[in-house]
Design a protein around this motif. Structure first.
Motif, PDB file in Angstrom:
ATOM      1  N   ILE A 161       1.273  -1.467  -0.121  1.00 12.28           N
ATOM      2  CA  ILE A 161      -0.298   0.091   0.285  1.00 12.28           C
ATOM      3  C   ILE A 161       0.844   1.118   0.369  1.00 12.28           C
ATOM      4  O   ILE A 161       0.583   2.198  -0.609  1.00 12.28           O
ATOM      5  N   ASP A 162       2.075   0.650   0.905  1.00 12.45           N
ATOM      6  CA  ASP A 162       2.609   2.533   0.815  1.00 12.45           C
ATOM      7  C   ASP A 162       3.341   3.053  -0.153  1.00 12.45           C
ATOM      8  O   ASP A 162       3.379   3.580  -1.101  1.00 12.45           O
ATOM      9  N   GLN A 163       4.052   1.505  -1.105  1.00 15.69           N
ATOM     10  CA  GLN A 163       4.117   1.614  -2.547  1.00 15.69           C
ATOM     11  C   GLN A 163       3.816   2.858  -3.849  1.00 15.69           C
ATOM     12  O   GLN A 163       3.902   2.889  -4.340  1.00 15.69           O
ATOM     13  N   LYS A 164       2.694   1.363  -3.151  1.00 14.33           N
ATOM     14  CA  LYS A 164       1.022   2.215  -4.081  1.00 14.33           C
ATOM     15  C   LYS A 164       0.709   3.820  -4.296  1.00 14.33           C
ATOM     16  O   LYS A 164       0.461   3.846  -4.514  1.00 14.33           O
ATOM     17  N   GLN A 165       1.066   4.110  -2.768  1.00  9.28           N
ATOM     18  CA  GLN A 165       1.125   5.438  -2.193  1.00  9.28           C
ATOM     19  C   GLN A 165       1.124   6.089  -2.909  1.00  9.28           C
ATOM     20  O   GLN A 165       0.911   7.768  -2.745  1.00  9.28           O
ATOM     21  N   SER A 166       3.284   6.145  -2.628  1.00  8.26           N
ATOM     22  CA  SER A 166       4.217   7.159  -2.601  1.00  8.26           C
ATOM     23  C   SER A 166       4.784   7.054  -3.305  1.00  8.26           C
ATOM     24  O   SER A 166       5.118   7.450  -3.124  1.00  8.26           O
ATOM     25  N   GLY A 167       5.527   5.939  -3.892  1.00 11.46           N
ATOM     26  CA  GLY A 167       6.029   6.208  -5.305  1.00 11.46           C
ATOM     27  C   GLY A 167       5.805   6.879  -6.292  1.00 11.46           C
ATOM     28  O   GLY A 167       4.358   7.298  -6.592  1.00 11.46           O
ATOM     29  N   ASP A 168       6.371   7.060  -7.443  1.00 13.20           N
ATOM     30  CA  ASP A 168       6.551   7.660  -8.371  1.00 13.20           C
ATOM     31  C   ASP A 168       6.146   7.561  -9.322  1.00 13.20           C
ATOM     32  O   ASP A 168       5.826   6.270  -9.491  1.00 13.20           O
TER      33      ASP A 168
END
Length: 189
Positions: free
Chosen positions: A61-68
């Motif tokens: 979720i963190d990668q989906k919501q904050s990734g470039d």
């Protein structure tokens, strides 16, 4: 020893194993062997297999919501929505076995759902929200438009396309990707 590197090896191995054999079909011994990490560290670092799955969900979720975002900022709301939907759909299709696993666990086990979704927020994709706000500042999105609500709508469409069309109905990806242009046109009016 490097705890962070060890945790990462466990998370990576568990993701592969869970995606392949499912949560209940994967043992901590299998994860331990796959990662090359002592099985006792799964309990020490994550509190067991459940905690390991929760940590993977939080990371996902963190990668989906904050990734470039891999595409350049678009000049119109319609283009931005279309590109975002296509990007999220393709990303979800790359991880569809894991997403299927998480959805099934969330649907069946309330305790897992409550633990896993603590970090989930509809308004969490910082890069996309920044782009929407920029378009709004430039007058390309009306000031009356609630960007958080717009993002929530886009998130629901993205999930529906990935899960319902991709996993339940087996609609061809090209068809879904083309449809995003129509969806983006409708949402940007």
């Amino acid at each position: 020893r490097d705890r962070q590197a060890t945790e990462q090896r466990l998370l990576d191995a568990a993701l592969v194993e869970f995606s392949s054999a499912g949560f209940h079909g994967t043992s901590v011994k299998t994860i331990s062997e796959s990662s090359g990490v002592n099985v006792a560290l799964i309990n020490r670092y994550f509190g067991g297999k459940d905690g390991l799955l929760v940590a993977i969900v939080e990371r996902f979720i963190d990668q989906k919501q904050s990734g470039d975002l891999p595409y350049p900022p678009q000049e119109t709301l319609q283009s931005e929505i279309a590109e975002y939907l296509k990007h999220r759909y393709l990303n979800d299709m790359e991880h569809k076995a894991f997403i299927r696993l998480v959805i099934s666990e969330i649907a069946v086990y309330r305790a897992f759902r409550d633990r896993a979704l603590v970090s989930f927020q509809y308004a969490g994709d910082e890069n996309f929200m920044r782009r929407l706000k920029k378009l709004q500042r430039e007058g390309l999105v009306g000031s009356e438009v609630d960007l958080t609500a717009l993002f929530r709508t886009i998130s629901l469409i993205s999930f529906s396309a990935s899960f319902i069309e991709g996993e339940v109905l087996y609609i061809e990806s090209d068809n879904t990707l083309r449809h995003f242009d129509t969806v983006a046109e409708q949402l940007s009016r």
